[in-house]
Design an enzyme around this catalytic site. Structure first.
Site, PDB file in Angstrom:
ATOM      1  CE  LYS A 146      -4.204  -1.684   2.217  1.00 37.79           C
ATOM      2  NZ  LYS A 146      -5.184  -1.446   3.284  1.00 37.79           N
ATOM      3  CG  ASN A 172      -7.781   1.080  -0.662  1.00 39.18           C
ATOM      4  OD1 ASN A 172      -7.977   2.147  -1.247  1.00 39.18           O
ATOM      5  ND2 ASN A 172      -8.762   0.358  -0.161  1.00 39.18           N
ATOM      6  CG  ASP A 211      -8.380   0.705   3.407  1.00 43.50           C
ATOM      7  OD1 ASP A 211      -9.199  -0.137   2.986  1.00 43.50           O
ATOM      8  OD2 ASP A 211      -7.154   0.507   3.462  1.00 43.50           O
ATOM      9  N   GLY A 223      -3.125   0.771  17.557  1.00 39.61           N
ATOM     10  CA  GLY A 223      -2.346   0.433  16.372  1.00 39.61           C
ATOM     11  C   GLY A 223      -1.740   1.684  15.772  1.00 39.61           C
ATOM     12  CB  ALA A 224       1.153   3.146  15.306  1.00 44.44           C
ATOM     13  N   GLY A 225      -0.148   1.298  12.414  1.00 40.33           N
ATOM     14  CA  GLY A 225       0.210   0.917  11.045  1.00 40.33           C
ATOM     15  C   GLY A 225      -0.671   1.631  10.029  1.00 40.33           C
ATOM     16  N   GLY A 226      -0.781   1.027   8.846  1.00 38.72           N
ATOM     17  CA  GLY A 226      -1.523   1.668   7.756  1.00 38.72           C
ATOM     18  C   GLY A 226      -2.990   1.885   8.066  1.00 38.72           C
ATOM     19  CB  THR A 271       6.223  -0.088  18.693  1.00 41.30           C
ATOM     20  OG1 THR A 271       6.311  -1.490  18.502  1.00 41.30           O
ATOM     21  CG2 THR A 271       7.604   0.535  18.639  1.00 41.30           C
ATOM     22  CE  LYS A 296       6.634   0.435  14.155  1.00 43.20           C
ATOM     23  NZ  LYS A 296       6.037  -0.804  13.676  1.00 43.20           N
ATOM     24  N   GLY A 330     -14.717  -5.858  11.280  1.00 44.53           N
ATOM     25  CA  GLY A 330     -14.231  -5.139  10.097  1.00 44.53           C
ATOM     26  C   GLY A 330     -14.948  -5.473   8.798  1.00 44.53           C
TER      27      GLY A 330
HETATM   28  P1  NAP Z   1       0.221  -2.897   9.777  1.00 41.12           P
HETATM   29  O1  NAP Z   1       0.515  -1.702   8.968  1.00 41.12           O
HETATM   30  O2  NAP Z   1       1.135  -4.070   9.726  1.00 41.12           O
HETATM   31  O3  NAP Z   1       0.141  -2.408  11.321  1.00 41.12           O
HETATM   32  C1  NAP Z   1      -0.102  -3.329  12.348  1.00 41.12           C
HETATM   33  C2  NAP Z   1      -0.211  -2.574  13.677  1.00 41.12           C
HETATM   34  O4  NAP Z   1      -0.691  -3.517  14.642  1.00 41.12           O
HETATM   35  C3  NAP Z   1       1.105  -2.038  14.198  1.00 41.12           C
HETATM   36  O5  NAP Z   1       0.847  -0.871  14.905  1.00 41.12           O
HETATM   37  C4  NAP Z   1       1.562  -3.164  15.143  1.00 41.12           C
HETATM   38  O6  NAP Z   1       2.323  -2.706  16.246  1.00 41.12           O
HETATM   39  C5  NAP Z   1       0.254  -3.634  15.690  1.00 41.12           C
HETATM   40  N1  NAP Z   1       0.298  -5.035  16.105  1.00 41.12           N
HETATM   41  C6  NAP Z   1       0.687  -6.079  15.347  1.00 41.12           C
HETATM   42  N2  NAP Z   1       0.524  -7.216  16.053  1.00 41.12           N
HETATM   43  C7  NAP Z   1       0.019  -6.865  17.255  1.00 41.12           C
HETATM   44  C8  NAP Z   1      -0.352  -7.593  18.425  1.00 41.12           C
HETATM   45  N3  NAP Z   1      -0.234  -8.914  18.455  1.00 41.12           N
HETATM   46  N4  NAP Z   1      -0.831  -6.934  19.486  1.00 41.12           N
HETATM   47  C9  NAP Z   1      -0.948  -5.594  19.455  1.00 41.12           C
HETATM   48  N5  NAP Z   1      -0.597  -4.834  18.384  1.00 41.12           N
HETATM   49  C10 NAP Z   1      -0.126  -5.481  17.306  1.00 41.12           C
HETATM   50  O7  NAP Z   1      -1.224  -3.480   9.466  1.00 41.12           O
HETATM   51  P2  NAP Z   1      -2.505  -2.656   8.953  1.00 41.12           P
HETATM   52  O8  NAP Z   1      -2.562  -2.647   7.486  1.00 41.12           O
HETATM   53  O9  NAP Z   1      -2.524  -1.362   9.687  1.00 41.12           O
HETATM   54  O10 NAP Z   1      -3.684  -3.600   9.430  1.00 41.12           O
HETATM   55  C11 NAP Z   1      -4.001  -3.732  10.804  1.00 41.12           C
HETATM   56  C12 NAP Z   1      -5.250  -4.578  10.966  1.00 41.12           C
HETATM   57  O11 NAP Z   1      -6.379  -3.944  10.372  1.00 41.12           O
HETATM   58  C13 NAP Z   1      -5.174  -5.960  10.313  1.00 41.12           C
HETATM   59  O12 NAP Z   1      -5.766  -6.895  11.171  1.00 41.12           O
HETATM   60  C14 NAP Z   1      -6.010  -5.852   9.070  1.00 41.12           C
HETATM   61  O13 NAP Z   1      -6.603  -7.080   8.708  1.00 41.12           O
HETATM   62  C15 NAP Z   1      -7.056  -4.864   9.523  1.00 41.12           C
HETATM   63  N6  NAP Z   1      -7.583  -4.138   8.367  1.00 41.12           N
HETATM   64  C16 NAP Z   1      -8.903  -4.304   8.105  1.00 41.12           C
HETATM   65  C17 NAP Z   1      -9.460  -3.653   7.032  1.00 41.12           C
HETATM   66  C18 NAP Z   1     -10.922  -3.839   6.748  1.00 41.12           C
HETATM   67  O14 NAP Z   1     -11.377  -3.453   5.654  1.00 41.12           O
HETATM   68  N7  NAP Z   1     -11.672  -4.381   7.659  1.00 41.12           N
HETATM   69  C19 NAP Z   1      -8.684  -2.822   6.203  1.00 41.12           C
HETATM   70  C20 NAP Z   1      -7.330  -2.650   6.512  1.00 41.12           C
HETATM   71  C21 NAP Z   1      -6.799  -3.334   7.611  1.00 41.12           C
HETATM   72  P3  NAP Z   1       3.891  -2.406  16.142  1.00 41.12           P
HETATM   73  O15 NAP Z   1       3.969  -0.997  15.638  1.00 41.12           O
HETATM   74  O16 NAP Z   1       4.346  -2.583  17.542  1.00 41.12           O
HETATM   75  O17 NAP Z   1       4.459  -3.416  15.207  1.00 41.12           O
END
Ligand code: NAP
Length: 473
Positions: A271, A292, A308, A332-335, A357, A360, A440
């Site tokens: 992404k 996306n 999204d 969370g602090a990812g995408g 973390t 982030k 979700g």
């Molecule tokens: P990403 O960029 O990899 O970010 C993941 C985030 O989750 C990071 O902040 C990470 O923390 C944290 N994390 C990972 N494992 C963890 C755990 N076991 N316990 C606590 N925190 C944890 O992923 P993303 O794209 O943001 O996606 C995150 C989630 O949203 C996924 O489950 C994805 O399936 C869901 N999502 C859903 C939709 C939808 O349409 N429903 C769309 C997009 C995403 P660190 O910074 O410490 O690594």
């Protein structure tokens, strides 16, 4: 013109006859009869279809037996027999009655090598080659070879196998392949990426194609949803998978242009990395720091956006939250977290960010004027809590990403995880009697619907997408 060829693989002549009738009514224009599927090869070949061209195929080590069976098939109405390029039967039957075939079940070679293979095959019959497609590089080699093969004007059959090869089947007419092999029913498909006769007939020779790229892509639900939306809208369109390892992502724009793909979704892990490959990135995607959805205009220009955010907004509306005066916690602090924080702060919400973390979380919060709060300092008082981590998703940690003590009856919970639909966080939210809680799935469907509308200009049938969520593509 590409013929829709129904693959008839049945264990008895009666079952083959029934399949033929079903295939004809679905739109079959040719048949491949798999003699090797019969429990016992029949003495009488009168079951062979007579209405359309017929290819008789029999993979077996017993060459003498095969020679006799093929001879009988040809005198009983088969148009062609399919003989592998390395078979001792090569050259035995007249060239005009033979499809000389080559399969590589592991890879697609370079275009010049594909052309060399075709030159060799065509000395013994109508040349047919099928290659396993692993990603954009293989798709481009097939495309380059097809451009040269078409120039000769001689008929040929060229197929990309595997889920990533589906686009070569849908664009068989552009590739110039004389035949597209199709299953009579989805459960009879003999290879991933093979579509049904009815679907090929519905699509015609020039369908709209949309796609998804990411790595890996086995678990995506997007093809089911988008193909249901195409069918519900009566559009001749097909949504295909183009799995792309990171090293091949730079080839994606060329694949989209060659195969005339109107748009593509981009998922993990591309992404962010896809952004420099595009001609333009729209402000909402810049703000979310991720693309996306890609739109390809008729001149081949690629524009990136982010639906999204539409998915997040639709879910928040479903929870009856008005962002402008809401207190929201994002875990969370990812995408996904970034998309939520960017749209919520833009709408005026007071947003807190917590993350495993914390560094982030602080960086993300600082960029959007939000507040970073470590998990052990969180307390109740949020109108909405969003989980934007994979915690709770199948195959990931089943921890609850926020303290259970902050789940109160005044709070709504939005867990972005959609598989499973009931996560430990949502179960705890139910136990705590929160005001409302959703997984979700609604976000996923809303973002898919938004992408569909951008590509087609037609509102997606969200009910059809929802119904297809757990179905087959
Ligand atoms: P990403 O960029 O990899 O970010 C993941 C985030 O989750 C990071 O902040 C990470 O923390 C944290 N994390 C990972 N494992 C963890 C755990 N076991 N316990 C606590 N925190 C944890 O992923 P993303 O794209 O943001 O996606 C995150 C989630 O949203 C996924 O489950 C994805 O399936 C869901 N999502 C859903 C939709 C939808 O349409 N429903 C769309 C997009 C995403 P660190 O910074 O410490 O690594």
């Amino acid at each position: 013109m590409t013929l829709i060829c129904a693959v008839i693989a049945a264990d008895t002549p009666a079952a083959a006859e029934a399949m033929k009738v079903e295939a004809l009514s679905a739109g079959a224009e040719a048949f491949e009869v798999r003699l090797d599927a019969f429990a016992e090869i029949p003495d009488d070949f009168s079951f062979l279809p007579t209405e359309k061209p017929v290819i008789a195929t029999l993979r077996s080590e017993l060459d003498e037996e095969r020679r006799e069976i093929f001879a009988k098939a040809l005198t009983s109405g088969a148009t062609y027999v399919d003989i592998e390029s390395d078979s001792v039967l090569r050259g035995v039957f007249p060239k005009s009655r033979v499809i000389c075939s080559y399969h590589d079940f592991t890879k697609t070679p370079a275009a010049w090598d594909i052309l060399r293979i075709f030159r060799d095959l065509s000395s013994s019959g109508l040349p047919k080659a099928a290659f396993m497609v692993r990603g954009p590089a293989d798709l481009l080699e097939i495309w380059k070879a097809a451009v040269v093969l078409k120039q000769s004007g001689d008929p040929f059959i060229l197929i990309g196998m595997g889920a990533a090869g589906e686009v070569t089947r849908i664009r068989a007419a552009d590739i110039g392949s004389m035949i597209s092999y199709c299953a009579v029913r989805p459960e009879f498909a003999s290879a991933p990426g093979q579509i049904t006769v009815a679907e090929a007939a519905r699509l015609g020779d020039d369908p709209i194609i949309t796609a998804i790229t990411g790595w890996p892509l086995e678990h995506t639900r997007s093809p089911q949803m988008h193909n249901a939306a195409f069918r519900a809208a009566g559009i001749q369109g097909r949504y295909v998978r183009i799995p792309s390892p990171a090293a091949e992502l730079p080839l994606l724009p060329e694949v989209l242009r060659c195969y005339r793909i109107r748009g593509a979704n981009v998922t993990i892990p591309h992404k962010q990395t896809v952004m420099p490959l595009l001609s333009e990135v729209l402000p909402e995607a810049k703000s979310a720091g991720a693309v996306n959805t890609i739109l390809v205009d008729p001149a081949g220009r690629l524009t990136g956006t982010n639906t999204d955010i539409a998915g997040i907004s639709a879910t928040i509306a479903e929870l009856r939250i008005t962002p402008s005066n809401a207190r929201v916690l994002v875990a969370g602090a990812g995408g996904a977290a970034r998309a939520a924080v960017s749209c919520l702060t833009a709408a005026g919400a007071a947003v807190s960010v917590t993350n495993r973390t914390m560094e982030k979380a602080r960086t993300l919060a600082a960029e959007f004027g939000a507040t970073a709060v470590p998990r052990d300092e969180l307390s109740a008082g949020y109108d909405l809590i969003i989980n934007a981590t994979p915690a709770g998703m199948s195959g990931f940690s089943q921890d609850i990403p926020v303290p259970v003590s902050i789940l109160t009856p005044d709070t709504a919970v939005f867990d972005m995880v959609y598989e499973p639909e009931m996560t430990p966080l949502l179960a705890a939210a139910g136990d705590a009697g929160v005001r409302a809680a959703v997984c979700g799935k609604a976000m996923l469907i809303a973002q898919a619907a938004a992408s569909f509308t951008l590509w087609t200009g037609i509102e997606a049938d969200a009910a059809a997408m929802t119904a297809a969520f757990g179905g087959s593509p």
